[in-house]
Design an enzyme around this catalytic site. Structure first.
Site, PDB file in Angstrom:
ATOM      1  N   TYR A 145       0.853  -1.194   0.000  1.00 18.77           N
ATOM      2  CA  TYR A 145       0.000   0.000   0.000  1.00 18.77           C
ATOM      3  C   TYR A 145       0.881   1.234   0.000  1.00 18.77           C
ATOM      4  O   TYR A 145       1.820   1.346   0.791  1.00 18.77           O
ATOM      5  CB  TYR A 145      -0.896  -0.003   1.240  1.00 18.77           C
ATOM      6  N   ASP A 240       9.375   2.831  -0.924  1.00 19.39           N
ATOM      7  CA  ASP A 240       8.404   3.443  -0.020  1.00 19.39           C
ATOM      8  C   ASP A 240       8.739   2.972   1.390  1.00 19.39           C
ATOM      9  O   ASP A 240       8.335   1.894   1.807  1.00 19.39           O
ATOM     10  CB  ASP A 240       6.988   3.041  -0.428  1.00 19.39           C
ATOM     11  N   LYS A 268       5.858   8.946   8.810  1.00 15.26           N
ATOM     12  CA  LYS A 268       5.729   8.450  10.173  1.00 15.26           C
ATOM     13  C   LYS A 268       6.733   9.082  11.132  1.00 15.26           C
ATOM     14  O   LYS A 268       6.474  10.116  11.739  1.00 15.26           O
ATOM     15  CB  LYS A 268       5.874   6.917  10.202  1.00 15.26           C
TER      16      LYS A 268
END
Length: 437
Positions: A145, A240, A268
């Site tokens: 994702y 990613d 994050k």
């Protein structure tokens, strides 16, 4: 039984105000057939709901709370920053300070651009890849994702290495047609598609350690194959590392596996709990981004001073030199995570329950499966009903986990040995509940 009466009341009201009562789907707890606790506050490795229940937290706001919640150093810096204003929409020195600290850990990011979310980071990196190469197609992996931009909300077509189809209403067939999807960890599928149309592909984007189908590390040599074939075809390789950055190791998966991608997406942790992400890579490529080049991307809140402050203080903590003879911050988290997973595996064996336990530094998770889990199909085949029982039994004992077997868990520096021991004991009782199914 856990008393969640106030949380239920709050959830019922929220459902009249927001789709599903939440601002991000997994928070609804729909996949585990129960209602979510509504959180009132957090400190260290604990979170507390509005009903007064205390939990040991292994979600950590889905990864960024690597130093724990409300770390005094981060809070103090934020309080001071807020007195100077919350947003300027103008350049600040602290943006450069955070960029330099990120670059010291990720030398592949010769230049970088701050943004506000992982979705914005990956979306911008792909636009840049297309603009730089002059190609339109991208390749992603089933189960990885990369946010909710249109070209990434794509599922597999009729074959295992084929052009994608929309996986969400609102995504056009034309957008999906430029996205190729193949299984993660499948070397032959990757070789096949690169042989077939590698010269048409602008970028291959991958979670080098998958974190959105559960925690699934790459097979040995898999990332090296991605690097080799993308270089041969002039295709950009995008890592990613929004989830695995500073988690798989201090330098993320690229340091752990010795691979240098063309572009990296981070998020994050570099926001320390505030909305921050970044994309960056080779200077030659990043120079194509506006205003230096023609590839446009902008954001009023990008580089927000509060977000930069939280990220900078968090990175200062986890990159600090350890005391003599002590492991560094990242190594300490890895050892804590290993202890927890070994404990879970032992308790599962005692209960006669088959699990697969995966770890990449301070990222971890389990699957209720007798066979090893290498990709999304394997994860999907794991026993979801067993997970629901285990999850609910853990929640009842004050252990806060991600409400899906497809999500990754995270260790923090605030988790104590005593709380890890308590979590292992709770897992034993939860595995016993699974065995009784």
């Amino acid at each position: 039984m856990l008393n969640l009466s106030k949380s239920l009341e709050a959830f019922n009201e929220a459902k009249t105000l927001m789709p599903g009562g939440v601002n991000s789907p997994v928070r609804s707890y729909r996949s585990v057939d129960c209602n979510p606790p509504f959180i009132a506050r957090a400190e260290g490795d604990k979170i507390y709901d509005i009903d007064g229940n205390e939990y040991i937290d292994y979600v950590g706001s889905w990864g960024p709370m690597v130093v724990g919640h409300a770390h005094p150093q981060v809070v103090k810096a934020l309080q001071e920053a807020a007195t100077r204003g919350t947003s300027y929409g103008a350049p600040t020195v602290i943006e450069s300070e955070l960029a330099k600290l990120v670059q010291s850990v990720y030398p592949s990011m010769e230049m970088l651009r701050m943004v506000n979310s992982g979705t914005e980071s990956t979306m911008s990196a792909l636009r840049l890849a297309r603009g730089y190469t002059g190609r339109e197609k991208i390749l992603k992996f089933i189960g990885c994702y990369h946010g909710h931009s249109d070209s990434l909300l794509v599922s597999a077509g009729s074959g295992m290495a084929t052009f994608g189809v929309p996986s969400s209403p609102g995504v056009t067939k034309g957008t999906a047609a430029d996205t190729i999807t193949i299984p993660y960890n499948d070397e032959e599928a990757f070789k096949e598609i690169m042989d077939k149309c590698g010269d048409e592909i602008a970028a291959v984007i991958v979670e080098p350690v998958a974190g959105n189908m559960g925690c699934i590390p790459p097979k040995q040599g898999y990332l090296r194959l991605l690097r080799k074939l993308t270089e041969e075809h002039g295709t950009l390789l995008i890592f990613d590392e929004v989830m695995c950055g500073f988690r798989a190791s201090l330098g993320g998966a690229q340091a752990a596996y010795g691979i240098v991608p063309d572009l990296t997406c981070l998020g994050k942790i570099i926001g320390g709990g505030l909305p921050v992400a970044a994309y960056g890579g080779k200077r030659e490529i990043m120079s194509k981004v506006s205003p230096s080049g023609p590839v446009y991307q902008a954001g009023t809140l990008s580089g927000n001073p509060l977000a930069m402050t939280a990220g900078l203080e968090t990175l200062k903590i986890i990159t600090a030199e350890p005391e003599a003879g002590e492991p560094d911050y990242s190594r300490k988290l890895t050892l804590k995570t290993k202890k927890l997973l070994l404990g879970w595996q032992e308790k599962a064996r005692e209960a006669g329950v088959s699990i697969q336990a995966h770890q990449a530094g301070s990222m971890f998770g389990i699957f209720f499966s007798e066979k090893e889990v290498y990709d999304y199909a394997d994860a999907e085949a794991a026993d979801q009903e067993a997970f629901k029982v285990w999850f609910k039994a853990m929640l009842e004992q004050g252990i806060y986990l991600a409400p899906s077997q497809f999500e990754t868990l995270f260790m923090s520096g605030a988790h104590s040995e005593e709380d890890i021991d308590r979590t292992i004991e709770a897992a034993g009782r939860a595995f016993a509940a699974v065995a009784a199914l």
